[in-house]
Design an enzyme around this catalytic site. Structure first.
Site, mmCIF file in Angstrom:
data_model
loop_
_atom_site.group_PDB
_atom_site.id
_atom_site.type_symbol
_atom_site.label_atom_id
_atom_site.label_comp_id
_atom_site.label_asym_id
_atom_site.label_seq_id
_atom_site.Cartn_x
_atom_site.Cartn_y
_atom_site.Cartn_z
ATOM 1 N N LYS A 110 51.243 40.106 -1.994
ATOM 2 C CA LYS A 110 52.281 41.250 -1.973
ATOM 3 C C LYS A 110 53.193 41.373 -3.102
ATOM 4 O O LYS A 110 53.317 42.643 -3.558
ATOM 5 C CB LYS A 110 52.761 40.975 -0.798
ATOM 6 C CG LYS A 110 52.217 41.149 0.506
ATOM 7 C CD LYS A 110 53.135 41.369 1.826
ATOM 8 C CE LYS A 110 52.423 41.644 3.089
ATOM 9 N NZ LYS A 110 51.431 40.480 3.338
HETATM 10 C C1 LIG Z 1 50.265 40.635 4.012
HETATM 11 C C2 LIG Z 1 49.359 39.343 4.107
HETATM 12 C C3 LIG Z 1 47.881 39.795 4.450
HETATM 13 C C4 LIG Z 1 47.381 40.736 5.199
HETATM 14 O O1 LIG Z 1 47.435 41.885 4.326
HETATM 15 P P1 LIG Z 1 47.305 43.328 5.068
HETATM 16 O O2 LIG Z 1 47.509 44.337 3.894
HETATM 17 O O3 LIG Z 1 48.417 43.615 6.059
HETATM 18 O O4 LIG Z 1 46.024 43.586 5.577
HETATM 19 C C5 LIG Z 1 47.339 38.387 4.330
HETATM 20 N N1 LIG Z 1 47.450 37.425 3.563
HETATM 21 C C6 LIG Z 1 48.658 37.183 3.129
HETATM 22 C C7 LIG Z 1 49.289 35.986 2.731
HETATM 23 C C8 LIG Z 1 49.780 38.210 3.576
HETATM 24 O O5 LIG Z 1 51.080 37.812 2.863
#
Ligand SMILES: *Cc1c(COP(=O)(O)O)cnc(C)c1O
Length: 465
Positions: A110
C-alpha cells in the site's frame, strides 16, 4: 483525460478534481473516459526506463492537468524513501517470479500508492490554498501506510482509528510511533467494524464533513489504482527483456479488488494479449472467487485468517469492473449496485464467458497457506508472507509451462512473523526499519467507540485555514 462516474451522475472532470473527490458525489466510482493502449514500439522503448521514469510515462497518459515537471517531481519524491533502487524488484524462482512490493516505509504494497497520494494531496492543497483532515479506520496495514504517506506534510492532519489491542503489536507500533504533530492515532474500545461504522457516520454528517474539510484515503481513490498500474508494466518490461517470452500471467492476492483492478487496467494499456491471465487469489473469504468461477457475487460472513488485509467480503473496487462488464452503462451499474446494497447478492451468471476471459480465480484455505509457505521455503529458501502465499498457491494451480507467472508479494514476512513461524518453525529476519520498534515511544489516544466523542476530538485537533 476526463473522468466519469460509474453511476453517470456527474459531468466529466479532470484528474486533479477526481483525486480530490475520491468517491464520486453520486455514490459511484470514478474512471477515465478511455484507457489508452500502447503499441509494441512504445513498449520496447520503455525497456530501459527506471521505475520513476516509467511511472511518469504511464501516469501522464491519464493526467493532463498537472505540469510534466511537477508530476516528475511528485513521483521522484514518492519513491525516494524506498529501500531498493528498483523500487519493486523481481526475484526469480524458475517460471515463478516474485514481484516484491514491500520495500516502502511500512513494508506493505500500500506504500506504493499512498506515498504518491500523500504528496499529491499536499501539492493540490497548496495550489488551491486548502487544508484537509484525513479520517480513516484500519484493521492494521492501511492505517500505517496512510500515516506514513502524510506524516509531516503541510495542510494535512490525519486521524486513524484502530481497534484497541486487536491489531498486531508491530502494526500498532508502526502507527503509534509516528509522533509528527499532524498525526493522530485513536485506539477505540471496540472492533474494526465499530471503527468503520463510526467513520461512515461521521462522513455522512455532511455539515461536519464540510466544516472540518474531511478527506478519505481509502482504496477507491483513482490515484491509488493508477499508481499501482505502474508495477504491472514495470515487471512486464523486465520479463520481456528476455525476447523469447511473448506473454505472461499475474497472480494477485485480493481483498478489495483494488490491486487486481490495476492489473485489469494494465492489461488494456499493454499490447493486446501480452498479459494473458490475471489470477485472482482470495483467502477463505471467497466472494470474489465465487463471482469469477460461478457468477455468484453474494456476501458471506467475514472469516478471520492469517492474511487479515484480505479478510473482506464486499470489495470496494468491484463496482469499477462491474461497470465494464455491463458495457459501460451507468444506469445498469447503478441498478445492480442498488440491488446489491439491498439484498447482499448479485447473480451475474449470464456474464461468465466475459468474466472468465478477464480473470481466473482460486480461493485458498488456511492449511494451504501454511503449506505453501513451508514448501516454498524448503524448495527456494525464500519466505513468503501469508498474503503473498495465497497468491503463490493460486499461481501454482494455474501455472502453465513456458508462460512466466509474476506473483505479487504484498507484504514483508516479518510483518506477519507468528503465521510464518507456524509454517516454518522460525521467525523471519526483521528488516532494519522494524528493529527496535517495540521499544520506541508511542502516542495514541484511547477512546470509547462513540462517534460523538470522536467528533469532538477531531474538532479540537483539526487543521483549519
Ligand atoms: C491491502 C492488502 C492486500 C489486498 O489488496 P486489495 O487492493 O484490497 O485487493 C493484500 N495484501 C496485503 C499485505 C495488503 O495490505
Amino acid at each position: 483525460m476526463q473522468y466519469l462516474s460509474t453511476r453517470g451522475g456527474i459531468s466529466p472532470i479532470p484528474f486533479t478534481q477526481a483525486v480530490m473527490m475520491g468517491l464520486a458525489v453520486d455514490g459511484g466510482l470514478l474512471l477515465p473516459r478511455t484507457i489508452p493502449r500502447i503499441g509494441s514500439d512504445t513498449f520496447n522503448s520503455w525497456k530501459n526506463l527506471t521505475y520513476q521514469e516509467l511511472a511518469f510515462e504511464v501516469m501522464s497518459r491519464f493526467i493532463d492537468d498537472i505540469p510534466d515537471s511537477d508530476l516528475r517531481d511528485l513521483i521522484n519524491r514518492s519513491y525516494a524513501g524506498f529501500g531498493v533502487k528498483e523500487i519493486t524488484p523481481l526475484v526469480h524462482h524458475g517460471n515463478l517470479h516474485i514481484l516484491e512490493l514491500f520495500h516502502g516505509p511500512t513494508l506493505a504494497f500500500k506504500d506504493i500508492a499512498l506515498q504518491f497520494l500523500g504528496n499529491l494531496f499536499e501539492y493540490l492543497l497548496e495550489k488551491k490554498d486548502g487544508v484537509m483532515n484525513i479520517l480513516g479506520a484500519t484493521s492494521g496495514d492501511t492505517g500505517s501506510a496512510a500515516i506514513y504517506g502524510v506524516r509531516g506534510k503541510n495542510r494535512i492532519n490525519i486521524f486513524i482509528l484502530h481497534p484497541y489491542k486487536r491489531v498486531s503489536p508491530i502494526q500498532e507500533k508502526q502507527m503509534t510511533t509516528v509522533t509528527d504533530a499532524n498525526v493522530f492515532n485513536i485506539a477505540i474500545k471496540g472492533t474494526f467494524d465499530d471503527g468503520q461504522a463510526i467513520v461512515k457516520s461521521i462522513f455522512n454528517d455532511i455539515e461536519f464533513k464540510t466544516a472540518q474539510n474531511l478527506g478519505a484515503i481509502n482504496s477507491i481513490n483513482w490515484a491509488r489504482v493508477l499508481a499501482q498500474v505502474v508495477y504491472y508494466i514495470y515487471s512486464g518490461l523486465h520479463i520481456m527483456k528476455d525476447e523469447k517470452d511473448r506473454s505472461f500471467d499475474f497472480a494477485i492476492p485480493t481483498g478489495n479488488f483494488g490491486d487486481i483492478f490495476a492489473g485489469y487496467i494494465a492489461k488494456q494499456i499493454l499490447p493486446e494479449g501480452m498479459i494473458r491471465n490475471l489470477v485472482l487469489a482470495t483467502n477463505a473469504n471467497d466472494i470474489l472467487a465465487r463471482f469469477i468461477n460461478n457468477g455468484d457475487y453474494s456476501l458471506g460472513e467475514v472469516v478471520v485468517t492469517s492474511s487479515p488485509s484480505m479478510d473482506i467480503q464486499a470489495a470496494s473496487n468491484f463496482e469499477r469492473y462491474l461497470f465494464y462488464l455491463l458495457d459501460k452503462e451507468p444506469e445498469r451499474t447503478k441498478e445492480a449496485m442498488v440491488e446489491f446494497t439491498r439484498t447482499g447478492r448479485l447473480d451475474l451468471k449470464g456474464y461468465q464467458d466475459q468474466i472468465r476471459r478477464d480473470f481466473v480465480a482460486k480461493s485458498v484455505s488456511e492449511e494451504e497457506v501454511l503449506q505453501t509457505i513451508a514448501d516454498f521455503y524448503a524448495e527456494h529458501d525464500y519466505i513468503l508472507d501469508p498474503h503473498t502465499a495465497v497468491g503463490v498457491n493460486a499461481a501454482l494451480a494455474c501455472l502453465q509451462q513456458n508462460v512466466p507467472m509474476i506473483c505479487l508479494a504484498t507484504a514483508h514476512p516479518a510483518k506477519f512473523g507468528s503465521a510464518v513461524e507456524k509454517a516454518i518453525g522460525r521467525q523471519p529476519q526483521v528488516p532494519e526499519s522494524l528493529v527496535g520498534i517495540m521499544e520506541k515511544t508511542s502516542r495514541c489516544e484511547l477512546m470509547d467507540a462513540d462517534s460523538k466523542q470522536i467528533k469532538a476530538y477531531i474538532k479540537a485537533h483539526a487543521i483549519s485555514k
